[in-house]
Design an enzyme around this catalytic site. Sequence first.
Site, PDB file in Angstrom:
ATOM      1  N   ARG A 269      22.369   4.537  -3.385  1.00  0.00           N
ATOM      2  CA  ARG A 269      24.236   4.651  -4.329  1.00  0.00           C
ATOM      3  C   ARG A 269      24.786   3.853  -2.939  1.00  0.00           C
ATOM      4  O   ARG A 269      24.337   3.764  -2.319  1.00  0.00           O
ATOM      5  CB  ARG A 269      24.024   6.258  -3.748  1.00  0.00           C
ATOM      6  CG  ARG A 269      23.942   7.573  -4.359  1.00  0.00           C
ATOM      7  CD  ARG A 269      24.496   8.590  -4.868  1.00  0.00           C
ATOM      8  NE  ARG A 269      23.220   9.600  -5.815  1.00  0.00           N
ATOM      9  CZ  ARG A 269      22.642  10.432  -4.624  1.00  0.00           C
ATOM     10  NH1 ARG A 269      22.552  10.096  -3.815  1.00  0.00           N
ATOM     11  NH2 ARG A 269      22.351  10.914  -6.111  1.00  0.00           N
ATOM     12  N   LYS A 293      23.659  12.289  -0.870  1.00  0.00           N
ATOM     13  CA  LYS A 293      24.972  12.850  -1.453  1.00  0.00           C
ATOM     14  C   LYS A 293      24.660  14.216  -0.290  1.00  0.00           C
ATOM     15  O   LYS A 293      23.182  14.645  -0.128  1.00  0.00           O
ATOM     16  CB  LYS A 293      24.627  13.269  -2.198  1.00  0.00           C
ATOM     17  CG  LYS A 293      26.411  12.566  -3.204  1.00  0.00           C
ATOM     18  CD  LYS A 293      26.160  12.107  -4.449  1.00  0.00           C
ATOM     19  CE  LYS A 293      27.168  12.890  -5.242  1.00  0.00           C
ATOM     20  NZ  LYS A 293      27.736  12.009  -6.746  1.00  0.00           N
ATOM     21  N   HIS A 364      26.347   1.897 -10.451  1.00  0.00           N
ATOM     22  CA  HIS A 364      25.714   2.964 -10.783  1.00  0.00           C
ATOM     23  C   HIS A 364      24.862   2.630 -11.590  1.00  0.00           C
ATOM     24  O   HIS A 364      24.336   2.600 -11.791  1.00  0.00           O
ATOM     25  CB  HIS A 364      26.689   3.519 -11.302  1.00  0.00           C
ATOM     26  CG  HIS A 364      26.208   5.108 -10.528  1.00  0.00           C
ATOM     27  ND1 HIS A 364      26.387   5.478  -9.598  1.00  0.00           N
ATOM     28  CD2 HIS A 364      25.981   6.214 -10.733  1.00  0.00           C
ATOM     29  CE1 HIS A 364      25.848   6.934  -9.144  1.00  0.00           C
ATOM     30  NE2 HIS A 364      25.662   7.258 -10.871  1.00  0.00           N
ATOM     31  N   ARG A 367      20.466   2.382 -10.793  1.00  0.00           N
ATOM     32  CA  ARG A 367      20.125   3.465 -11.225  1.00  0.00           C
ATOM     33  C   ARG A 367      20.026   4.373 -12.197  1.00  0.00           C
ATOM     34  O   ARG A 367      19.120   4.535 -13.323  1.00  0.00           O
ATOM     35  CB  ARG A 367      21.145   5.181 -10.262  1.00  0.00           C
ATOM     36  CG  ARG A 367      21.381   4.910  -9.022  1.00  0.00           C
ATOM     37  CD  ARG A 367      22.848   5.840  -7.882  1.00  0.00           C
ATOM     38  NE  ARG A 367      22.190   7.026  -9.130  1.00  0.00           N
ATOM     39  CZ  ARG A 367      21.396   8.100  -7.872  1.00  0.00           C
ATOM     40  NH1 ARG A 367      20.484   7.606  -7.375  1.00  0.00           N
ATOM     41  NH2 ARG A 367      20.952   9.254  -7.974  1.00  0.00           N
ATOM     42  N   HIS A 390      17.900  13.038  -7.251  1.00  0.00           N
ATOM     43  CA  HIS A 390      18.990  14.347  -7.479  1.00  0.00           C
ATOM     44  C   HIS A 390      18.776  15.718  -7.223  1.00  0.00           C
ATOM     45  O   HIS A 390      17.526  16.629  -7.032  1.00  0.00           O
ATOM     46  CB  HIS A 390      18.679  14.807  -8.961  1.00  0.00           C
ATOM     47  CG  HIS A 390      19.538  12.955  -9.917  1.00  0.00           C
ATOM     48  ND1 HIS A 390      19.423  12.548 -11.122  1.00  0.00           N
ATOM     49  CD2 HIS A 390      21.105  12.634  -9.404  1.00  0.00           C
ATOM     50  CE1 HIS A 390      20.342  11.779 -11.374  1.00  0.00           C
ATOM     51  NE2 HIS A 390      21.720  11.394 -10.847  1.00  0.00           N
ATOM     52  N   TYR A 399      22.129  12.349 -17.738  1.00  0.00           N
ATOM     53  CA  TYR A 399      21.597  10.824 -17.460  1.00  0.00           C
ATOM     54  C   TYR A 399      20.210  10.409 -18.616  1.00  0.00           C
ATOM     55  O   TYR A 399      20.618   9.615 -19.608  1.00  0.00           O
ATOM     56  CB  TYR A 399      20.397  10.514 -16.342  1.00  0.00           C
ATOM     57  CG  TYR A 399      20.988   9.700 -15.153  1.00  0.00           C
ATOM     58  CD1 TYR A 399      21.222   8.806 -15.627  1.00  0.00           C
ATOM     59  CD2 TYR A 399      21.606  10.527 -14.302  1.00  0.00           C
ATOM     60  CE1 TYR A 399      21.893   8.076 -14.405  1.00  0.00           C
ATOM     61  CE2 TYR A 399      22.012  10.041 -13.361  1.00  0.00           C
ATOM     62  CZ  TYR A 399      22.086   8.282 -13.443  1.00  0.00           C
ATOM     63  OH  TYR A 399      23.181   7.949 -12.446  1.00  0.00           O
TER      64      TYR A 399
END
Length: 419
Positions: A269, A293, A364, A367, A390, A399
């Site tokens: 990211r 994250k 993004h 990804r 994730h 996704y």
Amino acid sequence: MPMSSRLKPGNILAQRWFARAEVEVEADRYVRYLAERGYARDTVERYFRSVAHFVHWVSQRDVALCDLSESQVNQFLHVHLPHCRCARQCCRTEVDARAALKHFFAMLGNAQTKPVPSVSTSIAAELAGFERHLIEVRGLANSTCTVRLRDVRQFLVDRFGTSTVRVSTLVSADVVRFVMRRTTGLGPGSVNSVVLSLRSYFRFKASCGTSTTSLIAALPRVALWRLAGLPNFLTPAEIRQLLNAFNRDSATGMRDFAITRCLLDLGLRRAEVAHLRLDDIDWRAGVMRVRGKGRRTDVVPLPRLTGQAIATYLRYGRPQTTRREVFVRHRPPLNAAASVDLVRSAVRHAADRCGLQQRVRGTHIFRRTIACRMVQRGAPFKEIADLLRHRSLDTTTIYAKVDLLALRRVALSWPGRRP
Ligand SMILES: [Zn+2]
């Protein structure tokens, strides 16, 4: 000799304004602060005069610098500057004033001088509880917390003002009215962010025993489908086109290329790239630590091409700096780490250069491209989730489901052998 007196004589008025406001010390510190960050003399002088103008304006209002509110700063920028009659030599360009003040407040540093709108003690207590919940229970990143707290603060101020916060007195109409007003003119992504903030807050209140079911139900659902007809990931040809768009003979070109490789090869990211540090890379073992994250850290293998791009930048492109981050700024303010915005613009500028600006709007898409490539190869969701780091498998499934249809459409028309 004080730093500020080394500036051109045209700055005498500015010096006098600092002196009259009894903040000459800050004037001197400010000039040194900008010079140390590599700003050109011209810029330093313009910023210096802009801040002097501001200091002068403030001193006529009998407010101390440390008691300024955000609305007072805005009043200076939007109301005073366009109609200023202070002096002929005044610096009244809004862009300069805005940039100059940002540095000035950053230099003054401590939280009390940062212009933050004040809220009632009841709202402040409420926000403090919510912030603890976001950090300790939800484990959200600082940047996400800031957005959630900002939205909820606006909501509480809007609904309760200076009186005590009583969530049990809220009705659905309050929520709908606020969301409608707050999100006028915003794109679907931003609207959704406001909705997420409020939902997160109401769930927090529910966990504290206040019933918020009807409030949560009142929040609108936002459709986030964009470019529905176009596959939302890059084809191998587009990837080659993008990678060829960097001038790898220049220092910034080497940096931006390495940044793009990190996004593209590892699916990092933006913030993860910006926060990457020299000690995060273990060259001998060929692995890299990623601060992701939700305050989690992962160790990922460092692909050869990514490693090469980073090594080239470190050896030939990266300027001398005391920073420990891998990617740093090459333009003033120097000796600073690359920001999240810099990571995004590195990619956007390359996309502009090779005509992919409609396709690559953010980072993004990389990804998504990785996820799709893996789906196509038949990789299990668990493997994709691991690569994209994730926390929940659900995120990954959403996704792939979104992109699978689009993927099928293009995959059929791709020439050459099937993988
Ligand atoms: Zn003025």
